[in-house]
Write a protein that holds these residues in place. Structure first.
Motif, PDB file in Angstrom:
ATOM      1  N   UNK A   1      -6.626   2.166   4.736  1.00  0.00           N
ATOM      2  CA  UNK A   1      -7.837   1.531   4.205  1.00  0.00           C
ATOM      3  C   UNK A   1      -7.500   0.329   3.340  1.00  0.00           C
ATOM      4  N   UNK A   2      -6.528   0.482   2.433  1.00  0.00           N
ATOM      5  CA  UNK A   2      -6.139  -0.634   1.570  1.00  0.00           C
ATOM      6  C   UNK A   2      -5.583  -1.786   2.384  1.00  0.00           C
TER       7      UNK A   2
ATOM      8  N   UNK B   1     -13.368   4.800  -4.536  1.00  0.00           N
ATOM      9  CA  UNK B   1     -13.085   4.015  -5.748  1.00  0.00           C
ATOM     10  C   UNK B   1     -11.600   3.671  -5.841  1.00  0.00           C
ATOM     11  N   UNK B   2     -10.753   4.604  -5.418  1.00  0.00           N
ATOM     12  CA  UNK B   2      -9.312   4.338  -5.377  1.00  0.00           C
ATOM     13  C   UNK B   2      -9.035   3.144  -4.466  1.00  0.00           C
ATOM     14  N   UNK B   3      -9.627   3.153  -3.273  1.00  0.00           N
ATOM     15  CA  UNK B   3      -9.409   2.074  -2.314  1.00  0.00           C
ATOM     16  C   UNK B   3      -9.914   0.741  -2.849  1.00  0.00           C
ATOM     17  N   UNK B   4     -11.105   0.719  -3.446  1.00  0.00           N
ATOM     18  CA  UNK B   4     -11.659  -0.521  -3.971  1.00  0.00           C
ATOM     19  C   UNK B   4     -10.796  -1.067  -5.113  1.00  0.00           C
TER      20      UNK B   4
ATOM     21  N   UNK C   1       0.828  -1.207   0.000  1.00  0.00           N
ATOM     22  CA  UNK C   1       0.000   0.000   0.000  1.00  0.00           C
ATOM     23  C   UNK C   1       0.860   1.254   0.000  1.00  0.00           C
ATOM     24  N   UNK C   2       1.932   1.239   0.776  1.00  0.00           N
ATOM     25  CA  UNK C   2       2.797   2.421   0.827  1.00  0.00           C
ATOM     26  C   UNK C   2       3.465   2.660  -0.521  1.00  0.00           C
ATOM     27  N   UNK C   3       3.933   1.611  -1.164  1.00  0.00           N
ATOM     28  CA  UNK C   3       4.530   1.768  -2.496  1.00  0.00           C
ATOM     29  C   UNK C   3       3.508   2.310  -3.488  1.00  0.00           C
TER      30      UNK C   3
END
Length: 500
Positions: free
Chosen positions: A309-310, A447-450, A178-180
């Motif tokens: 969230x991710x 939407x980004x997270x999904x 997620x961080x990358x």
């Protein structure tokens, strides 16, 4: 003599607070709560007994379930502050549309995110929201699919080190993914967190979240002058300084690069996608738009929200799939239909076809929402749908975890993991699902997270089967803890088995 004077001051101050809260006191008598409350301290005495993050969550869950028990609404006094606890979608929808100010408890994070949109007052939030709407357009988001796919492939390679070798914390690997992904999409830079773990930046973010959580549930630390005297504040500011210096340098470098390459990019149709930072600079007015501080506030907010969230959404989903192998098998069948036996990267078109995986993620977010509480404040008297008047100054705690388990809206199997409910059924109320908040101040990055979660899980589950650490865990609920966000008490321990 001094102690007598001090005692008189304390007594008069308590009497003043009681007089000031007279309307809240009258309002609170309209509701019932079976949770034992004490004079002056109210319900905050429960938090004095918390020894760790697990105890903290058990208390918060207790308040949420009390709201369910009382028909969707109850009250809680935290010293002199009254909170209306909400687990009913009808009331939740009304309050999220009519009470837009975030509660002061959420603003304890201001030292990290400043006036970032999630906690900013309405006059600051409203114009920034307009900039975000254009920044988070579907066209821009689709450009990030390649990044999610590439970083997901790196994740599966890193997991080779632990696959087939017993239990481990899956979230430790997903947070690096997620961080990358977030650094590349948000800042336009590569940090290689997956291949070079234990970076100072990641430790600073994790440390900040832990300290913020600890402060939120200790009312005596809400008084800033007192908090500044503690060693926790000193450590918090060390973390904040690390984060701010990193983000400030990226912003300054990006401004310089944009100025140097402006003409070249205008003529180059094949130029790479634009990061959120670059899009925000342009959408806010370029050099005459957001200043560095405003950009930093929003970037830090995006960074924290998107990473957490991710990580949590994908981790909870993985653990649930491990504990429900029949659901995992259905997901794998869908992946086979879309990808076959290939190891090709995930594309934007693939994400739209993964309907069952989408339902599985949403069901995971329903049962285990990363943000299990939403806090608002009534800035004026508000007449509730029931006709009762919520007094000005009352805090509002929207219990997402409890609302997602309200049997009136989710059925008698509300506690069960059943992804099909997101395929075969319509929501009984639009605010019954609050994983990404609701109303004007909902999460604009949902939407980004999904997309990120679907990409990483599609890549992971094509290569590995996820197993529980014990057969006794099959079908069981996940033990939880709370530190700003909801997490698994065992840090998402699973076993990975490579697929042939």
């Amino acid at each position: 003599m001094i102690w007598q004077l001090f005692l008189c001051v304390v007594v008069f101050y308590c009497l003043f607070l009681r007089w000031k809260a007279r309307h809240q006191i009258k309002f609170s008598k309209l509701f019932k709560s079976d949770i034992k409350s004490l004079p002056i301290l109210g319900d905050s005495h429960w938090f004095l007994k918390c020894k760790n993050d697990t105890d903290r969550w058990k208390l918060l869950e207790m308040f949420g379930r009390e709201a369910l028990k009382q028909g969707g609404l109850t009250i809680s006094w935290q010293v002199h502050r009254l909170f209306l606890m909400v687990a009913d979608p009808v009331v939740a929808e009304f309050l999220m549309k009519n009470c837009l100010e975030k509660d002061d408890s959420m603003k304890l994070a201001l030292a990290l995110v400043g006036n970032g949109s999630v906690v900013a007052d309405v006059p600051i939030w409203r114009p920034r929201r307009k900039v975000f709407v254009s920044t988070f357009s579907l066209k821009n988001l689709l450009n990030f699919t390649g990044i999610f796919s590439e970083q997901s492939m790196i994740l599966t390679e890193q997991l080779q080190k632990v696959a087939g070798r017993g239990s481990f914390s899956l979230s430790d690997y997903i947070i690096s993914y997620a961080m990358d992904s977030v650094c590349e999409t948000t800042l336009g830079i590569t940090v290689n967190a997956q291949q070079t773990p234990n970076q100072v930046l990641m430790q600073a973010f994790t440390g900040c979240c832990q300290l913020i959580s600890d402060r939120i549930i200790k009312p005596w630390l809400h008084f800033t002058p007192l908090y500044k005297l503690t060693p926790e504040h000193k450590q918090f500011m060390v973390y904040v300084d690390i984060i701010e210096k990193f983000i400030n340098k990226v912003i300054q470098d990006k401004r310089r690069d944009m100025a140097d390459n402006n003409n070249i990019k205008a003529e180059n149709k094949d130029a790479p996608f634009k990061s959120f930072l670059e899009l925000m600079i342009e959408a806010s007015g370029g050099s005459s738009g957001y200043n560095d501080m405003e950009l930093r506030e929003e970037i830090v907010l995006l960074f924290v929200a998107a990473t957490d969230t991710t990580t949590l959404g994908a981790s909870f989903t993985s653990v649930l799939l491990a504990r429900h192998p029949q659901v995992q098998e259905k997901v794998h069948q869908e992946l086979q239909e879309v990808f076959g036996d290939s190891n090709r990267p995930v594309t934007a078109d693939d994400l739209t076809r993964l309907k069952y995986l989408d339902a599985v993620i949403r069901e995971s977010l329903r049962l285990y929402p990363p943000g299990p509480l939403l806090l608002r404040r009534a800035d004026e008297d508000v007449v509730l749908p029931s006709g009762q008047t919520l007094p000005k100054g009352t805090g509002i705690m929207l219990c997402v975890f409890a609302t997602h388990r309200n049997p009136r809206y989710w059925g008698e199997d509300a506690e069960q993991f059943r992804p099909e409910r997101f395929l075969d059924e319509q929501l009984r109320h639009p605010a019954a699902f609050l994983a990404f908040s609701y109303g004007p101040r909902n999460c604009i990055g949902y939407r980004f997270a999904m997309m990120s979660m679907k990409a990483v899980l599609a890549t992971l589950l094509r290569r590995y089967k996820v197993l529980p650490i014990s057969e006794e865990d099959l079908g069981k609920p996940i033990d939880l803890k709370f530190d700003v966000m909801l997490r698994a008490a065992d840090d998402f321990q699973v076993i990975l088995e490579p697929r042939s």
